[in-house]
Design a protein around this motif. Sequence first.
Motif, mmCIF file in Angstrom:
data_model
loop_
_atom_site.group_PDB
_atom_site.id
_atom_site.type_symbol
_atom_site.label_atom_id
_atom_site.label_comp_id
_atom_site.label_asym_id
_atom_site.label_seq_id
_atom_site.Cartn_x
_atom_site.Cartn_y
_atom_site.Cartn_z
ATOM 1 N N LEU A 737 134.834 58.583 104.236
ATOM 2 C CA LEU A 737 133.747 58.272 103.306
ATOM 3 C C LEU A 737 132.434 58.048 104.054
ATOM 4 O O LEU A 737 131.361 58.480 103.595
ATOM 5 C CB LEU A 737 134.103 57.027 102.481
ATOM 6 N N VAL A 738 132.516 57.387 105.211
ATOM 7 C CA VAL A 738 131.298 57.148 106.002
ATOM 8 C C VAL A 738 130.738 58.463 106.532
ATOM 9 O O VAL A 738 129.512 58.669 106.552
ATOM 10 C CB VAL A 738 131.603 56.163 107.158
ATOM 11 N N ILE A 739 131.622 59.374 106.962
ATOM 12 C CA ILE A 739 131.161 60.683 107.463
ATOM 13 C C ILE A 739 130.462 61.458 106.346
ATOM 14 O O ILE A 739 129.413 62.088 106.580
ATOM 15 C CB ILE A 739 132.346 61.477 108.035
ATOM 16 N N ILE A 740 130.997 61.407 105.132
ATOM 17 C CA ILE A 740 130.337 62.068 103.998
ATOM 18 C C ILE A 740 128.945 61.467 103.786
ATOM 19 O O ILE A 740 127.963 62.191 103.552
ATOM 20 C CB ILE A 740 131.190 61.917 102.713
ATOM 21 N N ALA A 741 128.846 60.126 103.892
ATOM 22 C CA ALA A 741 127.549 59.456 103.734
ATOM 23 C C ALA A 741 126.549 59.916 104.798
ATOM 24 O O ALA A 741 125.360 60.132 104.510
ATOM 25 C CB ALA A 741 127.732 57.937 103.813
ATOM 26 N N ILE A 742 127.026 60.084 106.035
ATOM 27 C CA ILE A 742 126.156 60.539 107.131
ATOM 28 C C ILE A 742 125.633 61.947 106.849
ATOM 29 O O ILE A 742 124.440 62.233 107.025
ATOM 30 C CB ILE A 742 126.921 60.498 108.469
ATOM 31 N N LEU A 743 126.529 62.822 106.415
ATOM 32 C CA LEU A 743 126.127 64.211 106.137
ATOM 33 C C LEU A 743 125.117 64.285 104.993
ATOM 34 O O LEU A 743 124.209 65.126 105.004
ATOM 35 C CB LEU A 743 127.364 65.049 105.800
ATOM 36 N N LEU A 744 125.264 63.398 104.013
ATOM 37 C CA LEU A 744 124.330 63.407 102.880
ATOM 38 C C LEU A 744 122.989 62.759 103.243
ATOM 39 O O LEU A 744 121.927 63.213 102.797
ATOM 40 C CB LEU A 744 124.955 62.672 101.687
ATOM 41 N N ALA A 745 123.025 61.697 104.045
ATOM 42 C CA ALA A 745 121.809 60.930 104.323
ATOM 43 C C ALA A 745 120.900 61.609 105.334
ATOM 44 O O ALA A 745 119.672 61.459 105.275
ATOM 45 C CB ALA A 745 122.181 59.533 104.825
ATOM 46 N N SER A 746 121.467 62.356 106.269
ATOM 47 C CA SER A 746 120.658 62.930 107.359
ATOM 48 C C SER A 746 119.529 63.823 106.869
ATOM 49 O O SER A 746 118.375 63.667 107.302
ATOM 50 C CB SER A 746 121.569 63.683 108.334
ATOM 51 N N PRO A 747 119.779 64.790 105.957
ATOM 52 C CA PRO A 747 118.654 65.624 105.511
ATOM 53 C C PRO A 747 117.585 64.840 104.760
ATOM 54 O O PRO A 747 116.393 65.127 104.890
ATOM 55 C CB PRO A 747 119.318 66.676 104.612
ATOM 56 N N PHE A 748 118.006 63.834 103.974
ATOM 57 C CA PHE A 748 117.022 63.025 103.262
ATOM 58 C C PHE A 748 116.145 62.247 104.250
ATOM 59 O O PHE A 748 114.927 62.158 104.088
ATOM 60 C CB PHE A 748 117.719 62.050 102.310
ATOM 61 N N SER A 749 116.782 61.683 105.259
ATOM 62 C CA SER A 749 116.024 60.942 106.277
ATOM 63 C C SER A 749 115.057 61.862 107.003
ATOM 64 O O SER A 749 113.914 61.487 107.285
ATOM 65 C CB SER A 749 117.001 60.291 107.267
ATOM 66 N N TRP A 750 115.506 63.080 107.304
ATOM 67 C CA TRP A 750 114.620 64.046 107.985
ATOM 68 C C TRP A 750 113.400 64.350 107.125
ATOM 69 O O TRP A 750 112.267 64.386 107.628
ATOM 70 C CB TRP A 750 115.383 65.340 108.279
#
Length: 805
Positions: A737-750
């Motif tokens: 679940l944390v890995i899914i969160a990382i994959l989703l959050a990275s483009p938004f943060s960029w």
Amino acid sequence: MVTLIIYVFMLKNYLLIAIRNLSKNKSSSFINILGLVIGLCCCLLIGIYIKNELSYDRFEKNGDRIFRVIMEYSFNGSTASKKGNFTSMKVAPTFKKKFPEVENAVRMVQYPRVIRYKDKLLNEKKFMYVDSGIFKLFSLALLEGNPQTVLHAPHQLVVTKSTARRYFGNEDPIGKLVQVGTDSVPFLITGITQDYPENSQIKFDFLASFTSLDMGEEKTYWDANYTTYLLLKNPATANALEQKIYAFMNKEMAGQGASIQFSLEPFLRIHLYSEYGGFEPNNNIKYIYILEGVALLLLIIACFTYINLNIARSVERAKEVGVRKVIGAGKGQLFWQFIGESTMLCLIAVILSFVAAFFLLPFFNGLTAKELPTRALFSYDIIVGALVLTFLVSLLAGSYPSILLSKIIPVKVLKGSFKNTGSGQWIRKSLIVFQFFISVLLIASTLIMQKQLSFIQNKNLGYNRDQVLVLPFDREMLGKMQVIKQEFRSGGNIAGISVCARTPVDIQSGYNMRSSLMPENQQIAVTADPVDNEFIQTAGLHLIAGDDFSDQDIKDALHPVGGSPLYHFILNESAARVLGWSPEQAIGKKMFLDESRPGYVKGVVKDFNFESMHQAIKPLVLFPEDWANNLLLKLKGGNIPQTIAYLESKWKTLIPGRPFEYHFLDDDFNSLYQSELRLGKVLNVFAGMAIALACLGLIGLSSYSAKQRQKEIGIRKVLGAGVRQMMALLSVEYVKLVIIAILLASPFSWIFMNQWLQDFAYHIPIHWWLFGVAGSLVILVALVTVSLQVFKAAIANPVKSLRSE
């Protein structure tokens, strides 16, 4: 009456059940309350900060009618223009006379001034020269004096109440004389005004009559060193007035080889929306939006933790609900019972969050460089907002678990076949993903922001700001300059001494220049700084062509023998480039700086960042002149306290009419990035809060998960599974679940941080590994959090868990 008694009895019963449930499930109640306290406390602190920022200047009764005049000028043949909140003395009286839309106009300028009264000698930084009409524009409350006469004549002075107390104690200051400036000009105190509120962009200790400046008024539009405010009769006419000003200035500047235009900036938008400076540092509305978003996201994480834990506990409470439904409780009664429990828990959290915010406010003030009073926490709108927030959180956080529990079928529950599966599991996982999505978003954004701030701090700016002292200076001291330099150097720890108008950190003065091959009516806007012949060495600039100023160059410009002044100039690379020269070609070329300064290029220095890194490097000219505002001293290294003590002793002997004050050039540099540095500090703290809140949720969920899987754990252990295998089995779900969160959050943060970086002319690239670091940090923290809970279940005696089933 009977119905009322029944309802009272029901409410009492619900209250008792809620209290029992909270006390029975101490760990989950503690996690829920702690999470909400953290989220609400952060919201309260950010809320009073944002309220303070949004309230800037709102107390001004004429605020919507006040406009600041912005000047923009360019020269024929040049595409470059210069724009800022500066005007000449001529603008205010001219606009008041020419345009009926203008009810009043005021000129203001702030200079540091030395004030002497009896044995007091202080360098006052908040000393303003203003027109007497200031009392018609701004909400200045005169405690003593007549607003029509207090600033009517030269050398009159109005002081604030706190300043009067500082200088005169309990004496009445009206009618007293103070000496202003190093030339000790007597000023008569004619009025006392109330101290201006903290949330004002105009802060002062002294108001001096503008006519005291004794400089020819209304002669030119070019002497642009002043700030002009207009009071319009109707704010709705601002746009039409701008068009009239545009047409008027076209006529005024016809045939002069240059263009000057003015625009109007709403006074109430300056603090958060203006790109131009002022008497107080501006903030940025983007940073207000960021902080609002952070507060909301932290509260969402806390709410999601609450929802998740309640969903996880639904199995435990299913039998209670089943029994209550069997004896006649309806869905509505059960729903409002659970909402009531949620409201009680939220009220406890709100009370505790106010207590926490009260004690944490001094720390928060240190982060934000504010002096927010504790009474701001208990203002009417904050308390009402907190209560509304409590209701919303109670409703939002308690609704789904309440609906889920109120819908269960009693037969299944009482037979023991009710399990928290299906949509409940899906929602729990989604909420966990979203919690860590927010955490990764904040941590990655914080890492990028800190890397940019580190880039600013460590970038080679083209000058040396380390161990450089800045001492306030003025023209009257130039006659002693050689003696001052000699005495200071005798201390043995001085590597360089120079005088300049502006420090190399922030040079703003606008001039115009042209080469001798350009026609007189063709000019180029340029920034310039008066300096002496040791500025290059002291500031650590890199001379790439030609030579530094010599003593003779200074004499030729300031003390010519039998002729007109002849100037020598040092250009930066950008200035040489816009004049059409390479650094080597520029040497010896004839040029003019404002026509009144003819001369030759003596040298070219490498481009350096003489403004904030929000702006690209522009053309710059260094030239000698007979005035200065700053004395720069480059120290050699060690024994700095002793060196400063030595300088102070010499200063008091050589310059007794001015107090000894100093700061380091680094302080000037950091002041350019106050908003960014404050935001970086705040995000550091709140990113930590986000991950802490997410981990609180994981602690509760992993604990309940391990508890629900006790029988499975016992069987696996009996069949030979080790502790490490059990920990891996129970942890892998959360890691996914944390890995899914990382994959989703990275483009938004960029996307967000790339937008933020566009405000800087010089910024870092966003590397992919920054998101890897943020993700790895979150995974590590999540693993540690889950492992601590899972380890307890994995080492438990399997016989007990199997027997209990």
